[in-house]
Design an enzyme around this catalytic site. Structure first.
Site, short mmCIF file in Angstrom:
data_model
loop_
_atom_site.label_atom_id
_atom_site.label_comp_id
_atom_site.label_asym_id
_atom_site.label_seq_id
_atom_site.Cartn_x
_atom_site.Cartn_y
_atom_site.Cartn_z
N SER A 142 0.86 -1.18 0.00
CA SER A 142 0.00 0.00 0.00
C SER A 142 0.90 1.23 0.00
O SER A 142 2.11 1.13 0.29
CB SER A 142 -0.86 -0.02 1.27
N TYR A 155 -2.12 -1.32 10.37
CA TYR A 155 -2.13 -1.47 8.91
C TYR A 155 -0.83 -0.94 8.30
O TYR A 155 -0.22 -1.60 7.45
CB TYR A 155 -3.33 -0.73 8.33
#
Length: 256
Positions: A142, A155
């Site tokens: 990401s 995350y």
């Protein structure tokens, strides 16, 4: 000539938006597809939508459990004889909250899926590809694997870990002609982003959406099909001299 004719592609997180879009792109390029996900009903729905029963195998599995990872790898090889492409895609977003408000349980859950799951996939797919003498692995990271994101400590930490795992795996596998790369999307129009928006502001998630877009120079979220096109490039022989790389697909966020 199609880019993936006769090849077998294994996709975890196969019932999600990006997994489904990638499966569709791979099927159009001639691949056989194995879709892995925790949710059997969602897998069945995706399979019906893709409508290519002779070329799709679905397997229910928890990517954080080693025996289930071993099983999905074994079933793929038993069904198609090889694994040419592995899209190590399964992941979860976790709770949106400051570090001091995060529970250990939530942190561990994200790390188990996003890091342990990627690690286990690498551990059990790499030997198959090493024996073959070729293969392409694409790990889902990401933009949060390259920068900090407030409120998403677990995350962000997990996606930084995926970046590191990618580099190590690429170095270890290079001599066997197995390539390993990671991709780093900006926000994408998927269920995960809806969850993150609601987690940040359950009363006005649309305000969070607008705030996120302000940080994307192209002024919009990516689409699952955008991500699928990059994965297809890295899966195909068009990227034969690329390994150990981190590919941003972020609407210009990396230029800020």
């Amino acid at each position: 000539m199609k880019k993936l004719t006769g090849k077998t592609a294994l996709i975890t997180g196969g019932a999600g938006g990006i997994g489904k879009a990638t499966a569709s792109a791979f099927l159009k390029e001639g691949a056989n597809i194995v879709l892995v996900d925790l949710f059997a009903e969602s897998l069945a729905a995706v399979c019906r939508e893709l409508d290519a029963p002779d070329h799709i195998l679905t397997i229910k599995a928890d990517v954080s459990k080693e025996f289930e990872v071993e099983n999905y790898v074994l079933k793929t090889v038993e069904s198609f004889g090889k694994i040419d492409v592995f899209f190590n895609n399964a992941g979860i977003e976790g709770k949106v909250a400051p570090i001091v408000s995060q529970s250990v349980e939530d942190f561990d859950k994200v790390m188990n899926v996003n890091v342990r799951g990627v690690f286990l996939g690498l551990k059990h797919v790499l030997p198959i590809m090493t024996k073959q003498g070729y293969g392409s692995i694409i790990n889902m990271s990401s933009v949060a694997g390259l920068m900090g994101v407030k409120g998403s400590s677990a995350y962000t930490a997990s996606k930084h870990a995926v970046t590191g795992l990618t580099k190590v795996a690429a170095l270890e596998a290079a001599k066997t002609r197995v390539r390993v790369n990671s991709i780093h999307p900006s926000p994408v129009n998927t269920r995960m982003m809806e969850s993150l928006e609601n987690g940040a502001n359950s009363v006005k998630p649309e305000a969070v959406h607008k705030q996120y877009i302000k940080g994307i120079p192209l002024g919009k979220y990516g689409e699952p099909s955008d991500i699928a096109k990059l994965v297809l490039f890295l899966a195909s022989d068009d990227s034969a001299f690329i390994t150990g790389s981190q590919y941003r697909i972020d609407g210009g966020m990396g230029a800020l």
